[in-house]
Write a protein that holds these residues in place. Structure first.
Motif, PDB file in Angstrom:
ATOM      1  N   ALA A   1     -19.398  -2.332 -17.083  1.00 29.56           N
ATOM      2  CA  ALA A   1     -20.293  -1.500 -17.885  1.00 29.56           C
ATOM      3  C   ALA A   1     -19.823  -0.054 -17.979  1.00 29.56           C
ATOM      4  O   ALA A   1     -20.026   0.616 -18.992  1.00 29.56           O
ATOM      5  CB  ALA A   1     -21.694  -1.537 -17.304  1.00 29.56           C
ATOM      6  N   ASP A   2     -19.162   0.453 -16.939  1.00 30.35           N
ATOM      7  CA  ASP A   2     -18.771   1.863 -16.944  1.00 30.35           C
ATOM      8  C   ASP A   2     -17.364   2.104 -17.486  1.00 30.35           C
ATOM      9  O   ASP A   2     -16.896   3.234 -17.481  1.00 30.35           O
ATOM     10  CB  ASP A   2     -18.878   2.439 -15.535  1.00 30.35           C
ATOM     11  N   LYS A   3     -16.693   1.080 -17.967  1.00 31.20           N
ATOM     12  CA  LYS A   3     -15.308   1.224 -18.412  1.00 31.20           C
ATOM     13  C   LYS A   3     -15.174   2.272 -19.513  1.00 31.20           C
ATOM     14  O   LYS A   3     -14.314   3.136 -19.452  1.00 31.20           O
ATOM     15  CB  LYS A   3     -14.780  -0.120 -18.892  1.00 31.20           C
ATOM     16  N   HIS A   4     -16.033   2.216 -20.514  1.00 31.77           N
ATOM     17  CA  HIS A   4     -15.916   3.157 -21.632  1.00 31.77           C
ATOM     18  C   HIS A   4     -16.559   4.497 -21.328  1.00 31.77           C
ATOM     19  O   HIS A   4     -16.294   5.473 -22.019  1.00 31.77           O
ATOM     20  CB  HIS A   4     -16.495   2.538 -22.901  1.00 31.77           C
ATOM     21  N   VAL A   5     -17.395   4.548 -20.317  1.00 24.97           N
ATOM     22  CA  VAL A   5     -17.975   5.823 -19.909  1.00 24.97           C
ATOM     23  C   VAL A   5     -16.902   6.685 -19.256  1.00 24.97           C
ATOM     24  O   VAL A   5     -16.831   7.883 -19.479  1.00 24.97           O
ATOM     25  CB  VAL A   5     -19.160   5.597 -18.941  1.00 24.97           C
ATOM     26  N   LEU A   6     -16.052   6.052 -18.442  1.00 24.42           N
ATOM     27  CA  LEU A   6     -15.029   6.792 -17.715  1.00 24.42           C
ATOM     28  C   LEU A   6     -13.880   7.232 -18.600  1.00 24.42           C
ATOM     29  O   LEU A   6     -13.303   8.292 -18.390  1.00 24.42           O
ATOM     30  CB  LEU A   6     -14.496   5.945 -16.555  1.00 24.42           C
ATOM     31  N   LEU A   7     -13.509   6.426 -19.561  1.00 30.39           N
ATOM     32  CA  LEU A   7     -12.367   6.750 -20.403  1.00 30.39           C
ATOM     33  C   LEU A   7     -12.711   6.537 -21.873  1.00 30.39           C
ATOM     34  O   LEU A   7     -13.318   5.549 -22.243  1.00 30.39           O
ATOM     35  CB  LEU A   7     -11.171   5.859 -20.052  1.00 30.39           C
ATOM     36  N   ALA A   8     -12.269   7.468 -22.691  1.00 32.02           N
ATOM     37  CA  ALA A   8     -12.440   7.279 -24.127  1.00 32.02           C
ATOM     38  C   ALA A   8     -11.550   6.123 -24.561  1.00 32.02           C
ATOM     39  O   ALA A   8     -10.617   5.732 -23.865  1.00 32.02           O
ATOM     40  CB  ALA A   8     -12.064   8.558 -24.867  1.00 32.02           C
ATOM     41  N   GLU A   9     -11.805   5.584 -25.721  1.00 29.85           N
ATOM     42  CA  GLU A   9     -11.056   4.412 -26.178  1.00 29.85           C
ATOM     43  C   GLU A   9      -9.557   4.701 -26.276  1.00 29.85           C
ATOM     44  O   GLU A   9      -8.741   3.879 -25.883  1.00 29.85           O
ATOM     45  CB  GLU A   9     -11.594   3.958 -27.530  1.00 29.85           C
ATOM     46  N   THR A  10      -9.195   5.883 -26.764  1.00 29.00           N
ATOM     47  CA  THR A  10      -7.764   6.199 -26.869  1.00 29.00           C
ATOM     48  C   THR A  10      -7.126   6.313 -25.493  1.00 29.00           C
ATOM     49  O   THR A  10      -5.989   5.894 -25.306  1.00 29.00           O
ATOM     50  CB  THR A  10      -7.538   7.516 -27.643  1.00 29.00           C
ATOM     51  N   HIS A  11      -7.855   6.858 -24.534  1.00 26.36           N
ATOM     52  CA  HIS A  11      -7.329   6.938 -23.184  1.00 26.36           C
ATOM     53  C   HIS A  11      -7.176   5.539 -22.589  1.00 26.36           C
ATOM     54  O   HIS A  11      -6.218   5.259 -21.879  1.00 26.36           O
ATOM     55  CB  HIS A  11      -8.241   7.787 -22.286  1.00 26.36           C
ATOM     56  N   GLN A  12      -8.121   4.679 -22.884  1.00 29.23           N
ATOM     57  CA  GLN A  12      -8.056   3.316 -22.358  1.00 29.23           C
ATOM     58  C   GLN A  12      -6.853   2.577 -22.926  1.00 29.23           C
ATOM     59  O   GLN A  12      -6.211   1.795 -22.231  1.00 29.23           O
ATOM     60  CB  GLN A  12      -9.354   2.553 -22.654  1.00 29.23           C
ATOM     61  N   GLU A  13      -6.514   2.833 -24.181  1.00 33.27           N
ATOM     62  CA  GLU A  13      -5.335   2.197 -24.775  1.00 33.27           C
ATOM     63  C   GLU A  13      -4.069   2.629 -24.039  1.00 33.27           C
ATOM     64  O   GLU A  13      -3.180   1.809 -23.791  1.00 33.27           O
ATOM     65  CB  GLU A  13      -5.233   2.552 -26.257  1.00 33.27           C
ATOM     66  N   VAL A  14      -3.989   3.887 -23.686  1.00 30.64           N
ATOM     67  CA  VAL A  14      -2.826   4.376 -22.940  1.00 30.64           C
ATOM     68  C   VAL A  14      -2.789   3.750 -21.548  1.00 30.64           C
ATOM     69  O   VAL A  14      -1.728   3.307 -21.082  1.00 30.64           O
ATOM     70  CB  VAL A  14      -2.829   5.923 -22.850  1.00 30.64           C
ATOM     71  N   ILE A  15      -3.942   3.686 -20.887  1.00 34.62           N
ATOM     72  CA  ILE A  15      -4.011   3.070 -19.560  1.00 34.62           C
ATOM     73  C   ILE A  15      -3.599   1.601 -19.651  1.00 34.62           C
ATOM     74  O   ILE A  15      -2.821   1.105 -18.821  1.00 34.62           O
ATOM     75  CB  ILE A  15      -5.438   3.187 -18.962  1.00 34.62           C
ATOM     76  N   ASP A  16      -4.082   0.891 -20.675  1.00 34.05           N
ATOM     77  CA  ASP A  16      -3.711  -0.519 -20.847  1.00 34.05           C
ATOM     78  C   ASP A  16      -2.211  -0.659 -21.090  1.00 34.05           C
ATOM     79  O   ASP A  16      -1.577  -1.565 -20.552  1.00 34.05           O
ATOM     80  CB  ASP A  16      -4.489  -1.145 -21.999  1.00 34.05           C
ATOM     81  N   ALA A  17      -1.655   0.237 -21.893  1.00 35.09           N
ATOM     82  CA  ALA A  17      -0.210   0.196 -22.153  1.00 35.09           C
ATOM     83  C   ALA A  17       0.569   0.509 -20.877  1.00 35.09           C
ATOM     84  O   ALA A  17       1.608  -0.095 -20.608  1.00 35.09           O
ATOM     85  CB  ALA A  17       0.154   1.176 -23.266  1.00 35.09           C
ATOM     86  N   LEU A  18       0.083   1.448 -20.077  1.00 38.12           N
ATOM     87  CA  LEU A  18       0.733   1.754 -18.791  1.00 38.12           C
ATOM     88  C   LEU A  18       0.756   0.532 -17.886  1.00 38.12           C
ATOM     89  O   LEU A  18       1.740   0.280 -17.183  1.00 38.12           O
ATOM     90  CB  LEU A  18      -0.006   2.882 -18.069  1.00 38.12           C
TER      91      LEU A  18
ATOM     92  N   ARG B   1       7.929   0.241 -11.389  1.00 41.58           N
ATOM     93  CA  ARG B   1       8.786   1.429 -11.277  1.00 41.58           C
ATOM     94  C   ARG B   1       8.582   2.356 -12.470  1.00 41.58           C
ATOM     95  O   ARG B   1       8.471   3.564 -12.324  1.00 41.58           O
ATOM     96  CB  ARG B   1      10.246   0.992 -11.152  1.00 41.58           C
ATOM     97  N   GLN B   2       8.519   1.790 -13.685  1.00 38.60           N
ATOM     98  CA  GLN B   2       8.309   2.609 -14.874  1.00 38.60           C
ATOM     99  C   GLN B   2       6.969   3.331 -14.807  1.00 38.60           C
ATOM    100  O   GLN B   2       6.877   4.520 -15.099  1.00 38.60           O
ATOM    101  CB  GLN B   2       8.377   1.742 -16.138  1.00 38.60           C
ATOM    102  N   ARG B   3       5.936   2.609 -14.393  1.00 37.46           N
ATOM    103  CA  ARG B   3       4.606   3.212 -14.282  1.00 37.46           C
ATOM    104  C   ARG B   3       4.621   4.340 -13.260  1.00 37.46           C
ATOM    105  O   ARG B   3       4.074   5.413 -13.494  1.00 37.46           O
ATOM    106  CB  ARG B   3       3.575   2.149 -13.901  1.00 37.46           C
ATOM    107  N   GLU B   4       5.242   4.104 -12.114  1.00 35.91           N
ATOM    108  CA  GLU B   4       5.311   5.125 -11.065  1.00 35.91           C
ATOM    109  C   GLU B   4       6.001   6.384 -11.573  1.00 35.91           C
ATOM    110  O   GLU B   4       5.507   7.501 -11.368  1.00 35.91           O
ATOM    111  CB  GLU B   4       6.059   4.585  -9.847  1.00 35.91           C
ATOM    112  N   VAL B   5       7.135   6.213 -12.256  1.00 31.68           N
ATOM    113  CA  VAL B   5       7.883   7.371 -12.756  1.00 31.68           C
ATOM    114  C   VAL B   5       7.048   8.155 -13.762  1.00 31.68           C
ATOM    115  O   VAL B   5       6.950   9.384 -13.681  1.00 31.68           O
ATOM    116  CB  VAL B   5       9.241   6.938 -13.358  1.00 31.68           C
ATOM    117  N   LEU B   6       6.430   7.457 -14.727  1.00 28.72           N
ATOM    118  CA  LEU B   6       5.643   8.170 -15.738  1.00 28.72           C
ATOM    119  C   LEU B   6       4.414   8.851 -15.144  1.00 28.72           C
ATOM    120  O   LEU B   6       4.090   9.983 -15.514  1.00 28.72           O
ATOM    121  CB  LEU B   6       5.216   7.214 -16.857  1.00 28.72           C
ATOM    122  N   VAL B   7       3.741   8.190 -14.229  1.00 28.43           N
ATOM    123  CA  VAL B   7       2.554   8.783 -13.608  1.00 28.43           C
ATOM    124  C   VAL B   7       2.951  10.018 -12.802  1.00 28.43           C
ATOM    125  O   VAL B   7       2.301  11.066 -12.890  1.00 28.43           O
ATOM    126  CB  VAL B   7       1.814   7.755 -12.734  1.00 28.43           C
TER     127      VAL B   7
END
Length: 175
Positions: free
Chosen positions: A104-121, A127-133
């Motif tokens: 229920a709180d998924k969209h409260v914490l992150l806007a939809e565009t932010h969630q798309e980036v998180i999903d893509a991450l 290793r790629q995720r660690e480097v970018l983060v």
């Protein structure tokens, strides 16, 4: 527990180094861990474990440690890796439960565009995720990332380049 101390009242060697470090870096480290493990309670546990290990090894005075923040970052990344390894092992033996609805709180914490980036991450390699983060969330230099992940600067550069290409492809793909 830990007493709250502002950095202006903490002086070197007075025993408040640890408390000040905890007070001022905990939240940033939880955010870092959250991006790596994608689960807030686990991220908080990872950071708590890192601080507990620091306290066990070096005590409340951190004067014998060159860079306590780098130590904590490395500890958080390594502990997050361990958590992810344990998850993979557990999932190999336990089938994942069906999910009928997102939290229920998924969209409260992150806007939809932010969630798309998180999903893509999450679709990148670990290793790629660690480097970018570490690069774009924690604002670390290539040298600091290389030290944290125990790899060469060239590996950091090539991994970041490949990760950004993959991230771009994931974000361009319509869903």
């Amino acid at each position: 527990m830990f007493e709250a101390v502002s950095p202006s009242t903490a002086t070197a060697g007075d025993g408040h180094d640890f408390s000040a470090l905890y007070e001022h870096r905990r939240l940033a480290l939880v955010r870092l861990a959250l991006l790596l493990v994608d689960d807030l309670p686990t991220a908080e546990d990872v950071v708590q474990d890192a601080f507990a290990a620091l306290l066990r090894r070096h005590g409340r005075r951190l004067s014998d440690l060159d860079d306590p923040e780098a130590y904590l970052r490395t500890s958080v990344v390594n502990t997050a890796r361990s958590v992810l390894r344990r998850r993979r092992t557990a999932r190999a033996y336990i089938p994942e439960r069906e999910r009928h609805a997102p939290p229920a709180d998924k969209h409260v914490l992150l806007a939809e565009t932010h969630q798309e980036v998180i999903d893509a991450l999450q679709r990148l390699t670990h290793r790629q995720r660690e480097v970018l983060v570490l690069r774009y969330w924690s604002d670390l230099t290539e040298a600091q990332i290389a030290d944290t992940l125990n790899v060469s600067r060239g590996t950091v550069k090539s991994t970041a380049s490949r990760a950004l290409d993959a991230l771009g492809r994931h974000l361009e793909t319509p869903r």
